[in-house]
Design an enzyme around this catalytic site. Structure first.
Site, PDB file in Angstrom:
ATOM      1  N   LYS A  80       0.882  -1.185   0.000  1.00  0.00           N
ATOM      2  CA  LYS A  80       0.000   0.000   0.000  1.00  0.00           C
ATOM      3  C   LYS A  80       0.907   1.218   0.000  1.00  0.00           C
ATOM      4  O   LYS A  80       2.015   1.188   0.530  1.00  0.00           O
ATOM      5  CB  LYS A  80      -0.891   0.007   1.243  1.00  0.00           C
ATOM      6  CG  LYS A  80      -2.007   1.035   1.217  1.00  0.00           C
ATOM      7  CD  LYS A  80      -3.163   0.646   0.307  1.00  0.00           C
ATOM      8  CE  LYS A  80      -4.257  -0.019   1.041  1.00  0.00           C
ATOM      9  NZ  LYS A  80      -5.381  -0.499   0.331  1.00  0.00           N
TER      10      LYS A  80
HETATM   11  N1  GLU Z   1      -7.199  -0.446  -2.828  1.00  0.00           N
HETATM   12  C1  GLU Z   1      -7.946  -1.636  -2.965  1.00  0.00           C
HETATM   13  C2  GLU Z   1      -8.054  -2.419  -1.686  1.00  0.00           C
HETATM   14  O1  GLU Z   1      -7.896  -1.896  -0.625  1.00  0.00           O
HETATM   15  C3  GLU Z   1      -7.566  -2.502  -4.134  1.00  0.00           C
HETATM   16  C4  GLU Z   1      -6.156  -2.826  -4.308  1.00  0.00           C
HETATM   17  C5  GLU Z   1      -5.879  -3.452  -5.652  1.00  0.00           C
HETATM   18  O2  GLU Z   1      -6.769  -3.595  -6.458  1.00  0.00           O
HETATM   19  O3  GLU Z   1      -4.721  -3.751  -5.850  1.00  0.00           O
HETATM   20  O4  GLU Z   1      -8.355  -3.571  -1.702  1.00  0.00           O
END
Ligand code: GLU
Length: 430
Positions: free
Chosen positions: A120
């Site tokens: 992240k």
């Molecule tokens: N930001 C999204 C989550 O928290 C998706 C992450 C992604 O698709 O890689 O799951």
């Protein structure tokens, strides 16, 4: 997430000061490890990220002045495949928050049995203060700063709070230009015209709805008799609410950052415009009753879906939660302390790493489409997502039933046994 150039975060409006995402993530891991036959060294290793990249992102503002923002990319674990997870633009982004959220991505990908690890990142900036041109310059420069650590086989970012398809398009373009070749697989959540997947934007909300439907069925409730309150009417909340409404549930309350609306007979969720569609239109909607976001959380409904920001169900308000079940649409809406109290009260919590995992699952479909240079139809995306969600639901349900675990512990058990198995088989190299 919640997801898109979004604004689900706007809907929380909470003012408590609970434990951090990282503290919650570490405590959840420790607790879940007790239920799984996994090497304790592996668990110790998983409390730490592999790498956290911190970068300075200079931005020329439209008025000619220069500002420098701080950006991060936390890469937690990649034993099962490339790092995967969103990039957020939010003023409160910190290195620790990214680490906590990257841990959740590792579990989320493993629960869904996707060949990805967890990451992240983000920039500590309020995107609402930037013009479109400024956001584009910021995104491109951030992509350049992260260029060495991302890539289709290394680490694949996606949208998260405050970012959406357009930011992913700029990121992909900046990366591709520097690489000298169009590289759609470097990010997911792009617009379909440049290799994005149909159905990606609504996928987290769709998975929340699917999992809620399965939970209703599991507890032998009748969906036609089920009342639901949804905090956050951005991409996750609005899509989940509208699907559940279509399937017969009664959505009695929804909210945005300015407040909540309530109709005991059920709202027309198609008529209420989402926060992304028209900001301010949720709380401004002509409903029988309006209330605060805090009051929405305490409504006497069958199901509460917090789909805005994290840390909204805390030790401070958990005793006032009256719902019979919580389905987590946002990432980390329930603190560890609150979760324990909900368990004592017998209120099931369907965890984020399962409920909103449709986002990263369709990201995986997108990555496959990019590698194969072949787009799937929306119908195929829906069918395959439905199947992946049902498989993950069944795997978690089996642990709930066999080991008498909470839904969160069971989801962690599924994830940890897959990650632990991969680590033990590959072997640690300490
Ligand atoms: N930001 C999204 C989550 O928290 C998706 C992450 C992604 O698709 O890689 O799951």
């Amino acid at each position: 997430m919640p997801e898109t150039t979004t604004t689900d975060e706007d809907a929380a409006g909470g003012e408590t000061e609970p434990e951090s995402a990282l503290a919650t993530a570490r405590r959840q891991l420790e607790r879940a490890a007790a239920h799984v036959d996994v090497d304790s060294g592996v668990v110790t290793r998983l409390k730490h990220p592999t790498k956290v990249q911190q970068v300075s992102v200079p931005l020329r503002l439209d008025d000619g002045s220069l500002e420098v923002f701080t950006g991060y990319r936390a890469q937690h674990d990649d034993v099962r495949g490339p790092y995967k997870g969103g990039l957020r633009f939010h003023p409160e982004v910190t290195a620790d928050e990214c680490v906590g959220l990257s841990m959740w991505m590792t579990w989320k990908c493993a629960v869904m049995d996707l060949p990805f690890g967890g990451a992240k990142g983000g920039v500590a900036v309020d995107p609402k203060t930037l013009s479109d041109e400024e956001r584009e310059r910021l995104t491109r420069r951030f992509a350049e700063e992260l260029r060495d650590v991302v890539g289709p086989k290394k680490d694949v970012p996606a949208p998260d709070m405050g970012t959406g398809p357009q930011e992913m398009a700029w990121f992909m373009d900046a990366y591709s230009m520097q690489q000298g070749e169009t590289t759609p697989g470097v990010v997911t959540g792009k617009p379909p015209v440049i290799g994005g997947s149909y159905g990606r934007e609504e996928a987290p909300g769709r998975s929340v709805a699917i999992v809620t439907r399965e939970a209703i069925d599991y507890y032998d409730w009748d969906i036609e008799e089920t009342t639901v309150a949804v905090q956050g009417f951005g991409s996750v909340g609005a899509n989940a609410a509208r699907l559940l409404d279509d399937w017969g549930a009664s959505i009695v309350a929804v909210s945005d950052v300015d407040g909540a609306i309530y109709d005991p007979d059920g709202l027309d969720t198609q008529d209420v415009k989402g926060h992304d569609e028209r900001p301010g239109m949720v709380s401004g909607y002509d409903a029988p009753q309006s209330m605060t976001n805090a009051e929405l959380l305490e409504l006497d409904v069958d199901i509460l879906i917090p789909a805005a920001v994290g840390e909204v169900i805390t030790a401070d308000n958990v005793d006032d939660i009256s719902a019979e079940m919580v389905v987590e649409g946002a990432n980390g809406p329930t603190t560890f302390a609150a979760d324990t109290i909900l368990e004592e009260r017998g209120i099931p919590v369907i965890p984020d790493i399962l409920a909103n995992a449709g986002g990263v699952t369709v990201s995986y479909f997108e990555w496959l489409q990019d590698i194969n240079r072949r787009q799937w139809s929306l119908e195929r995306v829906h069918e395959e997502l439905e199947q992946e969600m049902l498989d993950a639901w069944d795997a978690v349900r089996e642990h709930v039933e066999a080991d008498d675990l909470t839904w969160r512990d069971a989801a962690y058990a599924v994830a940890l046994s897959r990650i632990g198995g991969a680590k033990e088989t590959r072997g640690l190299w300490p």
